[in-house]
Design a protein around this motif. Structure first.
Motif, short mmCIF file in Angstrom:
data_model
loop_
_atom_site.label_atom_id
_atom_site.label_comp_id
_atom_site.label_asym_id
_atom_site.label_seq_id
_atom_site.Cartn_x
_atom_site.Cartn_y
_atom_site.Cartn_z
N ARG A 199 0.83 -1.20 0.00
CA ARG A 199 0.00 0.00 0.00
C ARG A 199 0.87 1.25 0.00
N GLN A 200 1.94 1.24 0.81
CA GLN A 200 2.84 2.38 0.86
C GLN A 200 3.54 2.57 -0.47
N SER A 201 4.04 1.48 -1.05
CA SER A 201 4.75 1.63 -2.32
C SER A 201 3.79 2.07 -3.42
N ARG A 202 2.53 1.64 -3.36
CA ARG A 202 1.54 2.08 -4.35
C ARG A 202 1.33 3.58 -4.21
N THR A 203 1.20 4.06 -2.97
CA THR A 203 1.03 5.49 -2.72
C THR A 203 2.24 6.27 -3.21
N GLU A 204 3.43 5.74 -2.96
CA GLU A 204 4.65 6.40 -3.41
C GLU A 204 4.69 6.46 -4.94
N ARG A 205 4.31 5.36 -5.59
CA ARG A 205 4.31 5.34 -7.06
C ARG A 205 3.34 6.38 -7.62
N ILE A 206 2.18 6.49 -7.00
CA ILE A 206 1.18 7.47 -7.45
C ILE A 206 1.72 8.88 -7.28
N GLU A 207 2.34 9.14 -6.13
CA GLU A 207 2.92 10.47 -5.88
C GLU A 207 4.02 10.78 -6.90
N LYS A 208 4.84 9.80 -7.24
CA LYS A 208 5.89 10.02 -8.25
C LYS A 208 5.28 10.32 -9.61
N ARG A 209 4.22 9.58 -9.96
CA ARG A 209 3.54 9.84 -11.23
C ARG A 209 2.99 11.25 -11.28
N ILE A 210 2.37 11.65 -10.18
CA ILE A 210 1.78 12.99 -10.12
C ILE A 210 2.87 14.04 -10.26
N ALA A 211 3.97 13.87 -9.56
CA ALA A 211 5.07 14.83 -9.64
C ALA A 211 5.61 14.90 -11.07
N LYS A 212 5.76 13.75 -11.71
CA LYS A 212 6.27 13.72 -13.08
C LYS A 212 5.29 14.41 -14.04
N LEU A 213 4.02 14.13 -13.87
CA LEU A 213 3.02 14.75 -14.73
C LEU A 213 2.91 16.26 -14.47
N ASN A 214 2.97 16.65 -13.20
CA ASN A 214 2.94 18.09 -12.89
C ASN A 214 4.06 18.81 -13.62
N GLU A 215 5.22 18.21 -13.63
CA GLU A 215 6.38 18.82 -14.31
C GLU A 215 6.17 18.83 -15.82
N GLU A 216 5.73 17.71 -16.36
CA GLU A 216 5.56 17.60 -17.80
C GLU A 216 4.43 18.50 -18.32
N TYR B 178 -6.42 13.05 -9.89
CA TYR B 178 -5.62 11.92 -10.36
C TYR B 178 -5.63 10.80 -9.31
N LYS B 179 -5.50 11.18 -8.04
CA LYS B 179 -5.55 10.18 -6.97
C LYS B 179 -6.91 9.49 -6.94
N GLN B 180 -7.99 10.27 -7.07
CA GLN B 180 -9.33 9.69 -7.08
C GLN B 180 -9.50 8.73 -8.25
N MET B 181 -9.05 9.16 -9.42
CA MET B 181 -9.17 8.34 -10.61
C MET B 181 -8.39 7.04 -10.45
N THR B 182 -7.18 7.14 -9.94
CA THR B 182 -6.35 5.95 -9.76
C THR B 182 -6.99 4.99 -8.77
N GLU B 183 -7.56 5.53 -7.71
CA GLU B 183 -8.23 4.69 -6.71
C GLU B 183 -9.43 3.97 -7.32
N GLU B 184 -10.21 4.68 -8.12
CA GLU B 184 -11.36 4.05 -8.77
C GLU B 184 -10.92 2.95 -9.73
N ILE B 185 -9.85 3.19 -10.45
CA ILE B 185 -9.34 2.18 -11.38
C ILE B 185 -8.85 0.96 -10.61
N MET B 186 -8.13 1.20 -9.51
CA MET B 186 -7.65 0.09 -8.69
C MET B 186 -8.82 -0.73 -8.16
N ASN B 187 -9.87 -0.05 -7.73
CA ASN B 187 -11.05 -0.76 -7.23
C ASN B 187 -11.73 -1.56 -8.34
#
Length: 180
Positions: A32-49, A64-73
């Protein structure tokens, strides 16, 4: 003496079961922690891009977090009992009835997979509209192509895991690839 051995065996079994449960819970927490970290990294990368301003970053991050959570569910029911599937594959000779049942199960799994894909498509559409309120079309395209590129890279990596002593290197993602 027998009672003592029986009690000792029961204590050992109980403690090993509790230890196994503890390890499983710890592994779930780490995942769960690594999933959260991966999402945060994606968000940071996308924010920059996407070159977002502070207000856009906040809105985008939340959505983005809400969307990712819905997809995971939507994908949660997809994880079948892999041991059961592997055991089915290993069985060499099937009766006619077993073959029919296996074929029917295969069709049912395919139908479920299509339903999940439809759910994910609907989630993407919904969040595309929401994000479209503060992102332009080019930015939206980057968001959704980024997700697809990341998914493709993950699938490539999962299919080409390092195989022990084999030393051929995969240039795309810096891991060893299978050698036939």
């Amino acid at each position: 003496m027998k009672k003592t051995m029986l009690v000792l065996a029961m204590v050992l079994l109980t403690s090993s079961y509790a230890n196994a449960q503890n390890r499983k819970q710890h592994a779930n927490e780490e995942n769960r922690q690594s999933r959260t970290e991966r999402i945060e990294k994606r968000i940071a990368k996308l924010n920059e891009e996407l070159e977002l301003n502070a207000e856009q970053k906040e809105k985008f991050s939340t959505l983005y977090k809400q969307m990712t959570e819905e997809i995971m569910n939507a994908h949660q029911p997809m994880r079948p009992n892999m041991q059961k599937l592997q055991a089915e594959k290993k069985k060499k000779e099937l009766t006619e009835q077993e073959a029919r049942e296996r074929l029917q199960k295969r069709f049912e799994r395919s139908e479920k997979a299509l339903k999940r894909q439809q759910e994910v498509l609907e989630i993407h559409k919904k969040y595309s509209e929401k994000m479209g309120e503060f992102l332009n079309a080019k930015q939206l395209l980057k968001v959704f192509t980024f997700r697809q590129a990341e998914h493709n890279a993950f699938r490539h990596h999962a299919q080409n895991k390092p195989m022990g002593h084999r030393k051929n290197h995969c240039e795309a993602c810096n891991h060893e690839k299978k050698v036939n």
